[in-house]
Scaffold this active site. Structure first.
Site, PDB file in Angstrom:
ATOM      1  N   CYS A  41       0.885  -1.185   0.000  1.00  0.00           N
ATOM      2  CA  CYS A  41       0.000   0.000   0.000  1.00  0.00           C
ATOM      3  C   CYS A  41       0.911   1.220   0.000  1.00  0.00           C
ATOM      4  CB  CYS A  41      -0.909   0.009   1.225  1.00  0.00           C
ATOM      5  SG  CYS A  41      -1.895  -1.487   1.453  1.00  0.00           S
ATOM      6  N   ALA A  42       1.726   1.338  -1.044  1.00  0.00           N
ATOM      7  CA  ALA A  42       2.854   2.272  -1.028  1.00  0.00           C
ATOM      8  C   ALA A  42       2.440   3.739  -1.041  1.00  0.00           C
ATOM      9  CB  ALA A  42       3.773   1.989  -2.217  1.00  0.00           C
TER      10      ALA A  42
ATOM     11  N   ASP B 159       1.136  -1.309   4.929  1.00  0.00           N
ATOM     12  CA  ASP B 159       0.825  -0.062   5.646  1.00  0.00           C
ATOM     13  C   ASP B 159      -0.643   0.218   5.339  1.00  0.00           C
ATOM     14  OD1 ASP B 159       0.987   2.331   6.991  1.00  0.00           O
ATOM     15  OD2 ASP B 159       1.922   3.417   5.337  1.00  0.00           O
TER      16      ASP B 159
ATOM     17  N   CYS C 244      -1.687   3.946  11.020  1.00  0.00           N
ATOM     18  CA  CYS C 244      -1.488   5.192  11.782  1.00  0.00           C
ATOM     19  C   CYS C 244      -2.749   5.448  12.608  1.00  0.00           C
ATOM     20  CB  CYS C 244      -1.147   6.363  10.872  1.00  0.00           C
ATOM     21  SG  CYS C 244      -2.316   6.649   9.541  1.00  0.00           S
TER      22      CYS C 244
ATOM     23  N   ASP D 175       0.119  -0.065  -5.434  1.00  0.00           N
ATOM     24  CA  ASP D 175      -0.976   0.756  -4.920  1.00  0.00           C
ATOM     25  C   ASP D 175      -2.116   0.715  -5.934  1.00  0.00           C
ATOM     26  OD1 ASP D 175      -1.135   2.797  -2.433  1.00  0.00           O
ATOM     27  OD2 ASP D 175      -2.471   3.461  -4.019  1.00  0.00           O
TER      28      ASP D 175
ATOM     29  N   GLY E 247       4.815   6.870  -1.226  1.00  0.00           N
ATOM     30  CA  GLY E 247       6.087   6.202  -1.009  1.00  0.00           C
ATOM     31  C   GLY E 247       7.013   6.658   0.092  1.00  0.00           C
ATOM     32  N   GLY E 248       6.497   7.320   1.135  1.00  0.00           N
ATOM     33  CA  GLY E 248       7.381   7.731   2.231  1.00  0.00           C
ATOM     34  C   GLY E 248       8.159   6.567   2.828  1.00  0.00           C
ATOM     35  N   LYS E 249       7.468   5.466   3.084  1.00  0.00           N
ATOM     36  CA  LYS E 249       8.124   4.295   3.684  1.00  0.00           C
ATOM     37  C   LYS E 249       8.907   3.498   2.643  1.00  0.00           C
ATOM     38  CE  LYS E 249       4.630   4.158   7.320  1.00  0.00           C
ATOM     39  NZ  LYS E 249       3.765   5.210   6.751  1.00  0.00           N
TER      40      LYS E 249
END
Length: 405
Positions: free
Chosen positions: A232-233, A301, A354, A256, A236-238
């Protein structure tokens, strides 16, 4: 502080769009800040922070102002007057502020602040849900922490620079930062600043990423040379963090359902010098099925309520509905069931959100582990991060390992 008419007009215009038309606060503010090129950083800061502040405390301020949605322009000026009065800002002699009951505002504030749903400015259903899931004491502390303004945290991109070098370059730009104990590549700004204008950002030396979010990629135990799938990019922070942890060696497949988000990831990856990322939009189930039993590591994520990141998205409190949380929990379990099949025997999976709600976190993992597919996995460890404990965003992450055949 002296109020300037053109800045106040910008705030009123922004609030009209957010409170009445349901526009996203960050997008509205982005547009407003382009309104007048003569505005300096202090002017821009006033517009952005005042709007966020009023959106964050909307329920409390509208209750004090005795106005109800939909808000006409006079109503929004009344809400603004409440904000200014409670901050000790002298109201100028403008027609909008005629007959503002200064003493009554302070009295109503003291009275309403005795009740949590008003004090913390949240809908009734959310207050009830928080108590049910976290308990009265923890929820009271957590929602208070989630109403604080978020710090600006950077993640050093170790593909391009070191933490020490970045600190030095930013210092030369007049931006002071400090390390955060327990967060390997994080730097916290001592004062808010527009870091996106710096040469260091343009050269891909850092990304803006909350400290809690930075723990997720590290939790996945990636090593250079591995095949990793970020399911679940998004933008793309992670994914970018995984690339730096893997030293650009091996392969990261970023999936995604939204191709436009993956296009943003491509732009960011280029700036970051992250060359081991391949993006694939999930246009059908075939995209995921082709990866079954192939990956050393899988990151999920998962989409969630976002309750852990209310500090940076205060308008989410007013957009979120209980039905959405019920639906997203179904989606979370479906995603776990489907994407867990990408992990090869002996590989590992991280499920992260989150959110601070156990029903989206540990309970989802427990449900998965008792399912047919979940019986192939063992629980390694998990981490629940609460904002009132760390001072950063609320997060959850669980590490699972697929049994060897």
């Amino acid at each position: 502080m002296r109020l300037h008419r053109n800045l106040c007009f910008a705030v009123i215009d922004g609030l009209t769009l957010i409170l009445n038309e349901g526009k996203y606060a960050d997008k509205v503010i982005q547009q407003l800040l382009k309104r007048d090129k003569r505005w300096g950083s202090r002017d821009r800061g006033f517009v952005a922070e005042t709007i966020y502040d009023i959106v964050r405390w909307k329920r409390l301020y509208t209750e004090i102002a005795e106005v109800k949605a939909p808000y006409d322009r006079d109503n929004i000026w009344r809400i603004f007057a409440v904000w200014a009065t409670l901050r000790g800002i002298k109201l100028p002699d403008w027609s909008y502020f005629e007959s503002t009951p200064l003493r009554k505002i302070k009295g109503r504030f003291d009275e309403l602040s005795k009740t949590r749903k008003f004090k913390e400015s949240i809908p009734d259903w959310l207050d009830e849900l928080g108590v049910k899931e976290l308990g009265e004491s923890v929820w009271t502390k957590e929602i208070a922490a989630l109403n604080q303004q978020a710090d600006v945290i950077l993640r050093v991109n170790t593909l391009n620079t070191t933490k020490e070098n970045l600190q030095s370059l930013l210092f030369d730009d007049g931006i002071e930062t400090e390390s955060i104990k327990g967060y390997t590549n994080a730097l916290k700004l001592k004062e808010r600043a527009n870091v996106f204008q710096t040469e260091s950002f343009k050269k891909g030396f850092f990304e803006v990423q909350d400290a809690s979010s930075q723990l997720v990629a590290e939790f996945l135990n990636v090593k250079p040379g591995m095949k990793v799938v970020d399911t679940c990019a998004g933008a793309g922070g992670k994914t970018l963090h995984l690339a730096s942890l893997m030293e650009n060696k091996g392969q990261i497949i970023a999936l995604d359902i939204y191709a436009n988000k993956l296009n943003e990831l491509k732009r960011r990856a280029k700036r970051n010098g992250a060359w081991n990322i391949e993006t694939r939009a999930i246009e059908s189930t075939k995209v995921v099925k082709k990866l079954y039993d192939k990956a050393d590591r899988v990151l999920i994520d998962a989409p969630c309520s976002g309750l852990g990141v209310l500090r940076r998205n205060p308008d989410a409190k007013w957009k979120l509905q209980p039905e959405f949380i019920d639906k997203i929990k179904v989606t979370q379990q479906e995603i776990l069931q489907q994407y867990s099949r990408i992990v090869k025997a002996g590989g590992q999976l991280v499920y992260a959100t989150c959110s601070v709600l156990p029903s989206e976190n540990k309970e989802q993992v427990d449900t998965f582990l008792t399912s047919d597919l979940g019986k192939d996995f063992t629980f390694v460890k998990d981490k629940s991060i609460l904002s009132h404990v760390t001072g950063y965003d609320g997060f959850y992450m669980a590490l699972l390992e697929k049994k060897k055949n």
